[in-house]
Design an enzyme around this catalytic site. Structure first.
Site, PDB file in Angstrom:
ATOM      1  N   GLU A  44       1.819  -7.151  -9.119  1.00 20.02           N
ATOM      2  CA  GLU A  44       1.289  -7.670 -10.374  1.00 20.02           C
ATOM      3  C   GLU A  44       2.492  -7.973 -11.260  1.00 20.02           C
ATOM      4  OE1 GLU A  44      -1.374  -5.153 -12.634  1.00 20.02           O
ATOM      5  OE2 GLU A  44      -1.679  -6.759 -14.108  1.00 20.02           O
ATOM      6  N   ARG A 270       3.099   6.264  -0.697  1.00 22.30           N
ATOM      7  CA  ARG A 270       4.060   5.582  -1.550  1.00 22.30           C
ATOM      8  C   ARG A 270       5.351   6.382  -1.607  1.00 22.30           C
ATOM      9  NH1 ARG A 270       1.627   3.959  -6.070  1.00 22.30           N
ATOM     10  NH2 ARG A 270       3.434   3.918  -7.423  1.00 22.30           N
ATOM     11  N   LYS A 280       5.063   1.608 -13.537  1.00 24.03           N
ATOM     12  CA  LYS A 280       5.562   0.513 -14.368  1.00 24.03           C
ATOM     13  C   LYS A 280       5.240   0.749 -15.832  1.00 24.03           C
ATOM     14  CE  LYS A 280       4.034  -2.748 -11.512  1.00 24.03           C
ATOM     15  NZ  LYS A 280       3.667  -4.088 -11.025  1.00 24.03           N
TER      16      LYS A 280
HETATM   17  P1  ATP Z   1       1.580   0.463 -11.366  1.00 25.89           P
HETATM   18  O1  ATP Z   1       2.826   1.297 -11.393  1.00 25.89           O
HETATM   19  O2  ATP Z   1       1.486  -0.454 -12.539  1.00 25.89           O
HETATM   20  O3  ATP Z   1       0.342   1.207 -11.032  1.00 25.89           O
HETATM   21  P2  ATP Z   1       2.208  -0.688  -8.835  1.00 25.89           P
HETATM   22  O4  ATP Z   1       3.546  -0.090  -8.810  1.00 25.89           O
HETATM   23  O5  ATP Z   1       1.169  -0.321  -7.851  1.00 25.89           O
HETATM   24  O6  ATP Z   1       1.594  -0.596 -10.256  1.00 25.89           O
HETATM   25  P3  ATP Z   1       1.979  -3.438  -7.989  1.00 25.89           P
HETATM   26  O7  ATP Z   1       2.627  -4.606  -8.599  1.00 25.89           O
HETATM   27  O8  ATP Z   1       0.509  -3.444  -7.870  1.00 25.89           O
HETATM   28  O9  ATP Z   1       2.446  -2.240  -8.850  1.00 25.89           O
HETATM   29  O10 ATP Z   1       2.633  -3.118  -6.592  1.00 25.89           O
HETATM   30  C1  ATP Z   1       2.781  -4.085  -5.581  1.00 25.89           C
HETATM   31  C2  ATP Z   1       2.772  -3.421  -4.236  1.00 25.89           C
HETATM   32  O11 ATP Z   1       3.800  -2.451  -4.148  1.00 25.89           O
HETATM   33  C3  ATP Z   1       1.473  -2.704  -3.969  1.00 25.89           C
HETATM   34  O12 ATP Z   1       1.035  -3.056  -2.665  1.00 25.89           O
HETATM   35  C4  ATP Z   1       1.802  -1.263  -4.038  1.00 25.89           C
HETATM   36  O13 ATP Z   1       1.020  -0.524  -3.151  1.00 25.89           O
HETATM   37  C5  ATP Z   1       3.285  -1.236  -3.659  1.00 25.89           C
HETATM   38  N1  ATP Z   1       3.958  -0.112  -4.294  1.00 25.89           N
HETATM   39  C6  ATP Z   1       3.994   0.172  -5.607  1.00 25.89           C
HETATM   40  N2  ATP Z   1       4.663   1.330  -5.830  1.00 25.89           N
HETATM   41  C7  ATP Z   1       5.060   1.782  -4.621  1.00 25.89           C
HETATM   42  C8  ATP Z   1       5.785   2.941  -4.184  1.00 25.89           C
HETATM   43  N3  ATP Z   1       6.234   3.854  -5.037  1.00 25.89           N
HETATM   44  N4  ATP Z   1       6.012   3.085  -2.854  1.00 25.89           N
HETATM   45  C9  ATP Z   1       5.563   2.160  -1.995  1.00 25.89           C
HETATM   46  N5  ATP Z   1       4.879   1.063  -2.339  1.00 25.89           N
HETATM   47  C10 ATP Z   1       4.618   0.870  -3.637  1.00 25.89           C
END
Ligand code: ATP
Ligand code: MG
Length: 567
Positions: A44, A270, A280
């Site tokens: 996003e 994650r 974020k």
């Molecule tokens: P927020 O922190 O705002 O909840 P987010 O980090 O999930 O959001 P996105 O932009 O939706 O942000 O993430 C894009 C992709 O990265 C998603 O498929 C998410 O699963 C993956 N992602 C985000 N954080 C991690 C992490 N710490 N480890 C592995 N993958 C991640």
């Protein structure tokens, strides 16, 4: 790693394949999806990418590349209140910098708005969605608990005709924000709370960064994500564990609409890093409240921050490979990331000399004047990588304050009264006397040098244990050095009541150092090992003066303790 007798992939032991890669391999072998592999990375655009995203990027692009498939970059841009082109641009830049290429496969969920709207109308026509007048908060209150079923919305049994009319009017902007939603009609008693009539559309009267004011209703994640995957013929939709329960909604939407393509969602753990926050929302707070110097502050876990700090894309990729892909959440120690960074830089960057906390040394028996140039090797530990430079030597030098002790303990092999030490690439010197200021602080160390030891070579039979770095005072250049430490002083800042209170007050120390002459010409972003100090990178943003960021120290403090205990 143990050997295996799989002759097809001799350098890829099967035990190193994670569970997602095994699933993909099985699907390819059984010709599911016609043997194709299409993955996607769906950020996003509401913030900069961080090291956690890198894990997902490496996984999605990696699996596609290994299987001759494709990986899409899709902006999941369905919330106009939080998204911005600045983020879109930084995300593209960071993915490329990490070494991945989406080719022609750049997509935006917002481009699907017309088709998503049609899908929603179809659900309404099937009697599978309805317009609800409850506020989101009210809805939440009526959702029940894990043990008790939820209560039906008073609008749950609206007729198809009424729902079609209301939904069209929602789209036309006739209703206020928060006054209506479109909800899936699933099961208010479903054991999975997310299946209790989840909202699919909400009203948002905010212009969208790409769509302008074309829309005032926006699809929710659970509706958008699965359909975007399906529209793009994604074969393996890989996401993080917190979406495990959303999979039921994902499947329900695709099954109810009987979509042509039927992707499957798989969840992995994650990346959580110690001493780091990765949400974020929290990173944005740090930026907005000026607690760090922007998204690319070298203390941030963002890709932009790591890059500015001097970390290479290879180090990040290796780190992501080493932490692996698992099904259970865990915490990775920051030390492990630092290890990957150090290991990578050790092999690639030249060594130079820089004195971070200078102490003046006068070589009394060395002639005054311009001195001489000495040869210094750039890669002393790596003979195949050649290259050397001239370093100027003269009567007055700077050494590191900590390399001199007036009253040293037994095993101090550096400079002390009467003690001999080697100046790297130069001469052996012996301390003859010292000069102190009124407060008793040592301000000058006087030495004599042995002209027979040019290049730093000790004659046969003379043992000199210590070697220290130095710079020539008249030739050295001033540089601003930024010494970074971890941004949080506790391992789990997320567990604190207020994560901001856990910020390490010493996460940045700025000092002025004396660095060797050759560093005058360092290019922005160029990386070095400052001998005995660590890895440093010339700052890429501030270029009107010499600023170096410490990427990582030479050893972590734990290793240092172990070492001093064994020597
Ligand atoms: P927020 O922190 O705002 O909840 P987010 O980090 O999930 O959001 P996105 O932009 O939706 O942000 O993430 C894009 C992709 O990265 C998603 O498929 C998410 O699963 C993956 N992602 C985000 N954080 C991690 C992490 N710490 N480890 C592995 N993958 C991640
Ligand atoms: Mg997310």
């Amino acid at each position: 790693m143990s050997t295996n007798d799989n002759t097809e992939t001799p350098d890829k032991p099967t035990e190193s394949v994670d569970f997602i890669r095994s699933i993909v391999a099985k699907d390819v072998a059984s010709n599911k999806h016609g043997g194709h592999v299409v993955t996607r990375f769906p950020p996003e655009p509401n913030g900069y990418l961080h090291i956690g995203h890198a894990k997902s990027i490496c996984l999605n692009f990696g699996i596609a590349a290994e299987n001759n498939g494709k990986c899409h970059l899709r902006f999941d841009d369905t919330d106009p209140t939080k998204e911005d082109v600045e983020y879109v641009e930084s995300i593209q830049h960071d993915v490329k910098w990490l070494g991945f290429d989406w080719g022609d496969n750049l997509f935006h969920a917002s481009d699907y708005f017309p088709r998503l709207y049609d899908f929603a109308v179809e659900l309404v026509k099937k009697g599978k969605a309805y317009v609800c007048d409850l506020s989101l908060e009210h809805m939440r209150m009526m959702r029940g608990t894990v043990k008790e079923p939820g209560q039906a919305s008073p609008n749950r049994d609206r007729s198809v005709a009424e729902n079609l009319d209301l939904f069209a009017r929602m789209r036309n902007g006739e209703f206020d924000e928060g006054s209506k939603t479109l909800r899936a009609k699933i099961d208010m008693a479903h054991p999975n709370m997310l299946m209790r009539d989840p909202p699919l559309y909400r009203i948002r009267k905010t212009p969208h960064y790409r769509q302008g004011d074309k829309w005032c209703i926006y699809p929710m994640y659970d509706f958008t994500h699965c359909l975007s995957d399906s529209l793009e013929d994604i074969t393996h939709s890989i996401c993080t564990l917190e979406f495990e329960n959303n999979r039921a909604v994902y499947d329900w939407v695709l099954d109810t609409l009987e979509t042509k393509a039927r992707p499957h969602q798989y969840e992995f753990a994650r990346l959580n890093l110690s001493h780091t926050v990765m949400s974020k929302r929290k990173l944005l707070q740090l930026v907005r409240e000026g607690l760090v110097d922007g998204w690319d502050d070298p203390r941030m876990p963002t890709i932009a921050g790591l890059r500015r700090r001097g970390v290479t894309p290879e180090a990040i990729r290796t780190f992501c490979e080493q932490i692996g892909v698992a099904k259970a959440n865990s915490m990775v120690d920051l030390v492990q990331l630092e290890f990957s960074i150090r290991d990578d830089l050790n092999r690639r960057v030249p060594r130079v000399m820089a004195v971070l906390r200078p102490l003046k040394v006068v070589i009394d028996n060395y002639p005054a004047g311009d001195g001489e140039d000495l040869e210094a090797t750039n890669y002393p530990d790596d003979p195949p990588k050649m290259g050397s430079r001239k370093v100027p030597f003269s009567k007055i030098l700077y050494i590191e304050e900590s390399d001199f002790m007036e009253d040293p303990p037994k095993k101090f092999f550096r400079l002390a009264p009467g003690q001999e030490v080697r100046l790297r690439w130069a001469y052996l010197i012996t301390c003859t006397h010292i000069v102190k200021d009124d407060s008793g602080k040592v301000i000058e160390v006087h030495c004599s040098y042995d002209p027979e030891t040019r290049g730093g070579n000790a004659p046969e039979g003379r043992k000199v244990k210590g070697t220290i770095h130095w710079v020539s005072a008249q030739h050295a250049v001033d540089a601003e050095i930024r010494l970074y430490d971890r941004l949080f002083s506790v391992a789990k800042p997320d567990a604190e009541e207020d994560f901001k209170k856990a910020i390490n007050p010493d996460s940045l120390e700025t000092i002025t150092a004396k660095v060797e002459r050759s560093l005058r010409d360092a290019k922005p972003g160029e990386r070095f090992q400052f001998e005995r100090q660590g890895y440093f990178c010339r700052d890429s943003e501030i270029t009107d003066r010499l600023v170096f960021n410490r990427t990582v120290a030479l050893r972590d403090s734990w290793a240092k303790m172990v070492k001093s205990g064994t020597t």
